[in-house]
Design a protein around this motif. Sequence first.
Motif, short mmCIF file in Angstrom:
data_model
loop_
_atom_site.label_atom_id
_atom_site.label_comp_id
_atom_site.label_asym_id
_atom_site.label_seq_id
_atom_site.Cartn_x
_atom_site.Cartn_y
_atom_site.Cartn_z
N VAL A 227 0.86 -1.18 0.00
CA VAL A 227 0.00 0.00 0.00
C VAL A 227 0.89 1.23 0.00
O VAL A 227 1.87 1.31 0.74
N GLY A 228 0.56 2.21 -0.83
CA GLY A 228 1.38 3.41 -0.96
C GLY A 228 1.21 4.39 0.17
O GLY A 228 0.21 4.38 0.89
N PRO A 229 2.19 5.28 0.32
CA PRO A 229 2.14 6.24 1.42
C PRO A 229 0.99 7.24 1.30
O PRO A 229 0.46 7.70 2.32
N TRP A 230 0.58 7.57 0.09
CA TRP A 230 -0.54 8.49 -0.06
C TRP A 230 -1.83 7.86 0.44
O TRP A 230 -2.64 8.50 1.11
N ARG A 231 -2.03 6.60 0.13
CA ARG A 231 -3.24 5.90 0.57
C ARG A 231 -3.27 5.76 2.10
O ARG A 231 -4.29 5.96 2.75
N VAL A 232 -2.12 5.44 2.68
CA VAL A 232 -2.03 5.31 4.13
C VAL A 232 -2.25 6.67 4.79
O VAL A 232 -2.95 6.77 5.82
N LEU B 53 -4.32 -0.37 -12.57
CA LEU B 53 -3.33 0.35 -11.77
C LEU B 53 -2.78 1.48 -12.62
O LEU B 53 -2.69 1.35 -13.84
N THR B 54 -2.39 2.59 -12.00
CA THR B 54 -1.69 3.64 -12.71
C THR B 54 -0.48 4.07 -11.89
O THR B 54 -0.44 3.86 -10.67
N ASP B 55 0.48 4.66 -12.55
CA ASP B 55 1.68 5.09 -11.83
C ASP B 55 1.47 6.42 -11.10
O ASP B 55 2.38 6.91 -10.45
N HIS B 56 0.27 6.99 -11.18
CA HIS B 56 -0.04 8.24 -10.49
C HIS B 56 -1.19 8.07 -9.50
O HIS B 56 -1.81 9.05 -9.11
N PHE C 112 1.21 4.40 -6.02
CA PHE C 112 2.46 4.44 -6.78
C PHE C 112 2.99 5.83 -7.10
O PHE C 112 4.02 5.95 -7.76
N LEU C 113 2.31 6.88 -6.68
CA LEU C 113 2.79 8.23 -6.96
C LEU C 113 4.16 8.43 -6.31
O LEU C 113 4.34 8.26 -5.12
N GLY C 114 5.14 8.74 -7.13
CA GLY C 114 6.51 8.93 -6.65
C GLY C 114 7.28 7.62 -6.47
O GLY C 114 8.40 7.63 -5.97
N ARG C 115 6.70 6.49 -6.86
CA ARG C 115 7.35 5.19 -6.73
C ARG C 115 7.25 4.42 -8.05
O ARG C 115 6.56 3.41 -8.14
N GLY D 244 9.28 2.49 -9.68
CA GLY D 244 9.77 1.11 -9.64
C GLY D 244 8.74 0.17 -9.05
O GLY D 244 8.60 -0.98 -9.50
N SER D 245 8.00 0.64 -8.06
CA SER D 245 6.95 -0.18 -7.45
C SER D 245 5.83 -0.46 -8.44
O SER D 245 5.28 -1.55 -8.48
N PHE D 246 5.48 0.55 -9.24
CA PHE D 246 4.45 0.34 -10.25
C PHE D 246 4.89 -0.71 -11.25
O PHE D 246 4.12 -1.61 -11.61
N ASN D 247 6.14 -0.63 -11.71
CA ASN D 247 6.63 -1.60 -12.70
C ASN D 247 6.62 -3.02 -12.13
O ASN D 247 6.23 -3.96 -12.82
N ARG D 248 7.05 -3.19 -10.87
CA ARG D 248 7.04 -4.52 -10.25
C ARG D 248 5.62 -5.04 -10.09
O ARG D 248 5.34 -6.22 -10.34
N ALA D 249 4.69 -4.18 -9.68
CA ALA D 249 3.30 -4.62 -9.51
C ALA D 249 2.68 -4.99 -10.85
O ALA D 249 1.98 -6.01 -10.96
N ALA D 250 2.91 -4.17 -11.87
CA ALA D 250 2.36 -4.48 -13.20
C ALA D 250 2.95 -5.78 -13.73
O ALA D 250 2.22 -6.62 -14.29
#
Length: 187
Positions: free
Chosen positions: A37-42, A154-157, A161-164, A166-172
């Motif tokens: 879970v990303g920091p923005w969501r938390v 999923l989106t990288d924004h 995943f905003l600001g991450r 590499g995490s988006f690429n691994r999840a995708a």
Amino acid sequence: MPLTFLTADRAFDESVDADDIDLRRHDENRWRRPYRVGPWRVGIAAVLLLLASYLLFAAVLVGLAGAVAGTVTAAVTAAAVIALALRSLRMGAWVSAHGLRHVSLLTTRTLPWHRLTLVRTVQQPVRWLGLPRTVQGQALVVSSDAGKQLGPLLTDHNADFLGRPGSFNRAADAVEGWAARHGAEHG
């Protein structure tokens, strides 16, 4: 009480390359999120829970003043805000041997792997943190056998995943790997 929906499976640890993961050794029937879970969501959930604590405190104060209707209103509103915070933490993509599950704020859509024809990453305009503003970014899109594209999974924004990037690429890559292994015909 462990909050298992907040953590990614150890197989999806960010320090592990997606190609090196042996997912067969894990229980594939369990629904899991292929990313953390990303920091923005938390952060959004934390602010909502803070608001709920103020509402609960207000319910106690109003209850001590003797206004039952105000107490009930404040308590019900606090419960709704808590439910909203928990649901926002569950939002995202989930995978298992049964299929692909997309959890949004109000709906959950599950598609079996054999009904998916395309799971791939594309460059397109995406919503920034789910707001109406769009920016150019990457999205993991899914198409079903009915011929319709189901919007970005999923989106990288987004808030995870905003600001991450590499995490988006691994999840995708992880979701595409599950699709290839479980029957999506074109991946």
